[in-house]
Scaffold this active site. Sequence first.
Site, PDB file in Angstrom:
ATOM      1  N   HIS B 116      11.705  36.784  11.300  1.00 20.87           N
ATOM      2  CA  HIS B 116      12.916  36.937  12.121  1.00 20.87           C
ATOM      3  C   HIS B 116      12.907  38.217  12.941  1.00 20.87           C
ATOM      4  O   HIS B 116      13.873  38.532  13.625  1.00 20.87           O
ATOM      5  CB  HIS B 116      14.165  36.913  11.248  1.00 20.87           C
ATOM      6  N   ASP B 219     -20.206  53.305 -22.357  1.00 21.29           N
ATOM      7  CA  ASP B 219     -21.312  52.515 -22.899  1.00 21.29           C
ATOM      8  C   ASP B 219     -22.667  52.985 -22.360  1.00 21.29           C
ATOM      9  O   ASP B 219     -23.231  52.392 -21.447  1.00 21.29           O
ATOM     10  CB  ASP B 219     -21.089  51.023 -22.610  1.00 21.29           C
ATOM     11  N   HIS B 222     -25.977  50.441 -23.376  1.00 20.06           N
ATOM     12  CA  HIS B 222     -26.460  49.184 -22.787  1.00 20.06           C
ATOM     13  C   HIS B 222     -27.582  49.383 -21.770  1.00 20.06           C
ATOM     14  O   HIS B 222     -28.326  48.454 -21.474  1.00 20.06           O
ATOM     15  CB  HIS B 222     -25.305  48.418 -22.141  1.00 20.06           C
ATOM     16  N   HIS B 227     -30.219  47.193 -18.150  1.00 24.43           N
ATOM     17  CA  HIS B 227     -30.787  47.672 -16.886  1.00 24.43           C
ATOM     18  C   HIS B 227     -32.277  47.925 -16.924  1.00 24.43           C
ATOM     19  O   HIS B 227     -32.834  48.614 -16.070  1.00 24.43           O
ATOM     20  CB  HIS B 227     -30.016  48.910 -16.441  1.00 24.43           C
ATOM     21  N   ASP B 379     -24.714  43.757 -15.058  1.00 23.44           N
ATOM     22  CA  ASP B 379     -23.440  44.016 -15.738  1.00 23.44           C
ATOM     23  C   ASP B 379     -22.534  42.795 -15.568  1.00 23.44           C
ATOM     24  O   ASP B 379     -21.900  42.338 -16.512  1.00 23.44           O
ATOM     25  CB  ASP B 379     -22.755  45.254 -15.143  1.00 23.44           C
TER      26      ASP B 379
END
Lengths: 446, 446, 446, 169, 169, 169
Positions: B116, B219, B222, B227, B379
């Site tokens: 409007h 972490d 990991h 990796h 990941d």
Amino acid sequence: MIEQPTRERETQEILQEAKRALEEEGKLLAKVYNEPGIFEFEAKKIFAKTWIFLAHETEIPWPGDYVLRRIIDDSFIVSRDEDGQIHVLFNMCRHRGMQLCRSDAGNSSHFRCPYHGYTYTNTGKLNGVPFQKEAYGPDGLDKDEWAMTPAPRMEIYEGMIFASLNPEVPPLEEYIGDMGWYLDFYLKKSPAGLEVVGAPQRWVMPADWKLAAENFIGDGYHTQSTHMSTIKAGIMRVKNPAYLKDGVQITAGMHGCLFMGFKPGSYFNYPQSIVDSMLENLEPEQVKLLKESSILPLNATVFPNLSFLHSAMAIEAEGPLATSVPYLTLRIWQPMGPGKIEVWSWCLVEKDAPEEFKKNSNRALLTTFGASGTLEQDDAENWSGVTRVAAGEMSGQHYLNYAAGLAHVEPIPDSEWPGPGTAYPKNYVDFAQRRFWESYFDHMLK
Amino acid sequence: MIEQPTRERETQEILQEAKRALEEEGKLLAKVYNEPGIFEFEAKKIFAKTWIFLAHETEIPWPGDYVLRRIIDDSFIVSRDEDGQIHVLFNMCRHRGMQLCRSDAGNSSHFRCPYHGYTYTNTGKLNGVPFQKEAYGPDGLDKDEWAMTPAPRMEIYEGMIFASLNPEVPPLEEYIGDMGWYLDFYLKKSPAGLEVVGAPQRWVMPADWKLAAENFIGDGYHTQSTHMSTIKAGIMRVKNPAYLKDGVQITAGMHGCLFMGFKPGSYFNYPQSIVDSMLENLEPEQVKLLKESSILPLNATVFPNLSFLHSAMAIEAEGPLATSVPYLTLRIWQPMGPGKIEVWSWCLVEKDAPEEFKKNSNRALLTTFGASGTLEQDDAENWSGVTRVAAGEMSGQHYLNYAAGLAHVEPIPDSEWPGPGTAYPKNYVDFAQRRFWESYFDHMLK
Amino acid sequence: MIEQPTRERETQEILQEAKRALEEEGKLLAKVYNEPGIFEFEAKKIFAKTWIFLAHETEIPWPGDYVLRRIIDDSFIVSRDEDGQIHVLFNMCRHRGMQLCRSDAGNSSHFRCPYHGYTYTNTGKLNGVPFQKEAYGPDGLDKDEWAMTPAPRMEIYEGMIFASLNPEVPPLEEYIGDMGWYLDFYLKKSPAGLEVVGAPQRWVMPADWKLAAENFIGDGYHTQSTHMSTIKAGIMRVKNPAYLKDGVQITAGMHGCLFMGFKPGSYFNYPQSIVDSMLENLEPEQVKLLKESSILPLNATVFPNLSFLHSAMAIEAEGPLATSVPYLTLRIWQPMGPGKIEVWSWCLVEKDAPEEFKKNSNRALLTTFGASGTLEQDDAENWSGVTRVAAGEMSGQHYLNYAAGLAHVEPIPDSEWPGPGTAYPKNYVDFAQRRFWESYFDHMLK
Amino acid sequence: MIETSVETYWEVYSFLMHEAELLDEHHEREWLELFTDDAEYLMPVRVNRERVDGDGFSEEAFYFEETRGSLELRVRRLETEYAWAEDPPSRTRHFVTNIRVAEGGEENEVAVRSNLLLYRSRGSVPHYDVLSAERKDVLRKEEGQWKLKKRVILLDHSVLTTHNLSVFL
Amino acid sequence: MIETSVETYWEVYSFLMHEAELLDEHHEREWLELFTDDAEYLMPVRVNRERVDGDGFSEEAFYFEETRGSLELRVRRLETEYAWAEDPPSRTRHFVTNIRVAEGGEENEVAVRSNLLLYRSRGSVPHYDVLSAERKDVLRKEEGQWKLKKRVILLDHSVLTTHNLSVFL
Amino acid sequence: MIETSVETYWEVYSFLMHEAELLDEHHEREWLELFTDDAEYLMPVRVNRERVDGDGFSEEAFYFEETRGSLELRVRRLETEYAWAEDPPSRTRHFVTNIRVAEGGEENEVAVRSNLLLYRSRGSVPHYDVLSAERKDVLRKEEGQWKLKKRVILLDHSVLTTHNLSVFL
Ligand code: FES
Ligand code: FES
Ligand code: FES
Ligand SMILES: [Fe+3]
Ligand SMILES: [Fe+3]
Ligand SMILES: [Fe+3]
């Protein structure tokens, strides 16, 4: 403020009324085919409580072989260890929950988690933890405490591997009970036993799993309409569309099946070697049915979602394969959420059948059942159609007819029927379907 | 009729049990990673209650600049007004609720609603109402009452713009608290401060946001597994896959981070100018860690869903860029519904860094993190894997291991550690991860 | 344990507060535009309780003609039998629930279920059951008990076929009530009545149905902004973007509409034959409005989801069709789930209008409304925009302005207004929109 | 459009078909050999902007900003046995359409535009990702062989609808 | 199929590629100039019907029933600064495949059929629409230039799966 | 790639376009006549496996394992008035791209590879299925006409994302 009933209560009420109508009036409330709350109940009260078929032994013939299978959303590794023992292991690493095995089939003595490298044997033993002392101290981890989680229960029935999420589930033998006598016709036609032909077909269908399970438990009636096209086309080699009307419908415990007649002595056109072995291998009482009544179980459902089909169809339009070729399929109706299933369809054939027959038997199956099957195509159309129109408000007052046979069909006297359970001398009846629903409500309202 | 528990109650019970197991046994109930009811709680009890990162000041450097950002489903305009002031305005017109601004970035002094035609300044003032007297009478509308709704709270921390839906949330400074000392290493390496490189990458992932947040809080474990491919390929320039095992894990308030060691004097290979400025710009205590301990924070998470990563990786296989190039990324794990996130990843670099370094730093980032990052690709595989297998019934009895370090690792005595919070002398431990979960349950069970 | 409120209760509370704010402050709580629990209430409390438009008689002119229509998820066959009688039949087989008719339009005296072959006449009579005695015994089935289920209620209003799932719904005539006097302008311009032009357009939109319904009930205000492009482009042939501000807004029972002025004597550019017939066919009081006030209803909504639009627009850039050509569209906003609708849009034209005019009228419609309409394209942008930003937490405290006209506009005294209901002498007001919401809350909180 | 000889078009067409085949069959090493030594491989971030502000492609932010040397690293990683994101491999299908070939800036070069619809599924869930893009390539003929000198992938996404870019476009 | 000369095929191919490019780059005005003055542009409504009742395309109801003159209005609208539905613009990709060229009814005309997969996304939500259709075109050569004389877009949808048709197919 | 003459490519291209058209227009009988008498039509089941285990296509399990004789049965069925699964018919669109033609094993034969994106919708729900595959065909020229001697459909799915295969690929 008017308190609104919770969805859990509404679901409960729908189930109560559906059970009442079935028992008192032989009618089913259509809403049970499509109500989101119901699916959540089914996951907890049926699929987490009963025996669920996962795989056939011959899918993992060699030590180290494995396949991935599911019970709804729970992933399991079905593995055969170096000693030939079979294990069903929840496919989640104990460390941080990674999906341990991500390929659907293979051969491996170990499963190595990609996330942090925990390694487990194919028996579920925790066998390697990287830099364990570094992370968990001089004593390391308690390997037994941190082994993979096996399925709460696992048992094998005639080469069929089942699992249950319910530690209290009765033994598989007992669970199948009287139905075993009828499964023999599918599973024991040869002392050599059965083997799968390759990998299962898998496809998704916007249909409720119960429609398929109840169709396979005893719906002989639909063939004359649903599958008319295959009769006209010469795939189903019969003259009379109502050829299935005569037969025997069975209820056995929570399960059931349907017997179909065959031309005396034809034995579904099985190769002579298989005919000989089935007449030799089956029990005298069972052989009597084959020889004297010339009937064999066509379709069956083991509650909740395992079905069998034994049939014989033409593969080609002309020539040697324009005649009925017998086959056996075993399938599960895996729920994927409300009104959605993943169908898994296996072809099984006697290990000692002629190689060429094995190939043709598999072709006869896929000509007629499975994703491309000319019969199952139309079953899929029906099951997804019911599911779709059951979604709204109207199905909450719409009662379906499960009265076939109630008015005029009596069980065959035990004296006249060699098998256990209850046998009805007709196929266009709903006794087995009603039994499916009784088993269903027994679980859902517990 | 057996009353069924409502989903809200079931969710509550899962959370209670998960909290108990974590506190008493150092275990996490896997179900918290995938339960639809939990997501609804998280939206109300965490994302509507805490400070959420929206944008970096340098994304809107000029007067009139704006970007659109979200807190789950709530859309906000982050604008800089003509006086350079920053505003966070709920992106819904006060008249009939139209989404006022529909482009994700731009420059404008006003926002005109297409429906409007109400017009607001980029400070949120209602400034034009078409045919106002015609519609609202001689006195028109009360412009103040009908101004845009600012986010209940907005504060800026070192150039990082946060908002909160919770008017009672503590001041941002206090919320970040002890963690600020550690964030300095990311944010204050140069007196010139940081700037973003272009626009954030955005992509969706079928994973639960908590998996990413807890991975980034600490972490270190990991890396040697997840990796490994980048080590083998020479992207991560290390010989020993366990290079990360030595370091320091930090818990600070609801937050935490991980320190990684670097070759003394190498300072992550930052250009000399940045090295000089960081040694000059950081506090003596912080510099001591850099100079004497040769450690720098690698990854960090500020509760709930803001994470940092400071690293250095090779960009090319041979030549000058075949050596580690440092970079800094800041990212949020934006929930999109149960088990689904939209990741937003920014590259930040010191404003006064050499232009060529800025470009290389960004390239080093996208070689390794972001949608195409060779590390983050894996990941994503882990986080979506956990989410998938946590969906079923089994995860309701499946406990995960968060015990690393509990048996043998003691905090570094405050006397020996310059920073606030608690420091643990190892990286293969779960102290920070457990802190994340403690913060989580504190919010969820309030 | 803190008991969490159930979603049903939260929904109830949102509705209570929204009602209060509207009544007491002329404000609407934005959350009502996007809250999953609300949709479930709407299905039960509005769409299962009111009259819902399904089809126009002229879509099925001949005996045997049928179309498929829905009320949310409930599928109905709207058929015309051999005697010309119209029937609305729930499209689910009584036997096992298969969707009986699967094509959206056609001509057939019978509906044969593919599953088992039950056959019904297009009046709903069960007329064939394959092998009936075989299945149901010597007495067969009670054909009356097992006939198709008609919609609980079906009535026709001026050629418009409505159904209701609610047996207690008041008669349609009474339900439409005072609104009928205004619908005459759409429906009775010719004694010959109206006919549809071909089949309805159908398309899906990620928008809440209420946004469309309330826009069509009276939002004259948005034209000057939302549809500016069509004014600039010469599609809407007006000079002053605010041309709509003068007019009359009507509330009539649960319904409402908006009158637009036209150049005296131009009658929306209808062909002379239609002009003549409308002046002859309408009531004197109605004709007076046309002749003396030169106004005609532009848009209208019949609660809950049926809307009308009467307008006139250019079709081409130059030549004879570069002038306003009038048209009439009737449309429903069919909910497809939370925040999603399927729009059905019909073009209606007087049966006795010149053929060429019919074609042009339809072209004028699709140039401006419908999926490709240059005006409706932008309405869709608005409605989906509101829906999107209403999804989060903020909309739970975000109040929208429904106060236009409250401060300064009084109803036209009954003595000065020929029609029933209440008339307001302006168009940039929210009286009709508020009436829509009053009707809404009346149903939702029952 | 074809603004070169039909022969050239066919050579380019064959090159793109061969390239797509190598990717869908996971022969990343052979795919890499299609690039010139000085190759660029770019996929800019796209921001949803108003019409007046252009197509929204960033000049600084990328999903891929690669040289032959950095692509080499990515391929080496895929060749290890630890590239979890692609093992089991994604099932991809590169649908290459709307191929347009024009003279390149340099001689021995052509400018090629094509539309790419990438279908991708993984594991055994009935879910798939779709990526849509236009690709603007520069091919250079080296010793009678066309090589990819430059590729710019112009996404039709402001938010990537796939969980990672472990595949090439 | 190619029932005309290969040359003609290439000209038609180039025309369709160019046309798709103009649409995906939002050059609606230039796109409009590809039409003949007497052009028709039609997209009929499709109804789900039984096999015996044919393909279900309506002869009366359309989504587009355009002339050059009405397309002109649509383009003018897009050229204003108020066409909210396309600002920010949709990201579209016209995947044109299965191009078949045959002799046209008149000389200097060819009948062209093609399959169109239209990918469309807007804003920054990870959602996209797909429209599938066959297009039956008539191209006429005017002063050495192919022009679009007629296009009929035959949808593979009975319900349109996009919120509006502010884009062209 | 084109390892045959351009003429041959065009003939093959025309053949595939014509074939797709027949399927999308539900002319199954005419489609069947495109096959040689000794034709094979195969769609193997695909299992999600580790990279080292190959592409996962089964040698024993199929979705289609057809001869001309068994395809004849399938077509006959569709020709009855009781093939509920295809009445109302599916709306399909075969998007055929990446066509590559090479010499076949025998003379008069060519080996053809193509990518197929199959769009399918049914009824009037706004839902559609997508199937993605590569097709490896062998075409043989018989009496001047190319015929389909062998087709292997290599799915990009380990779970079929459509409720049945009542359509052909
Ligand atoms: S999740 Fe498996 S090793 Fe950590
Ligand atoms: S909704 Fe924004 S001006 Fe009306
Ligand atoms: S479901 Fe209709 S006849 Fe059985
Ligand atoms: Fe069947
Ligand atoms: Fe990582
Ligand atoms: Fe409008």
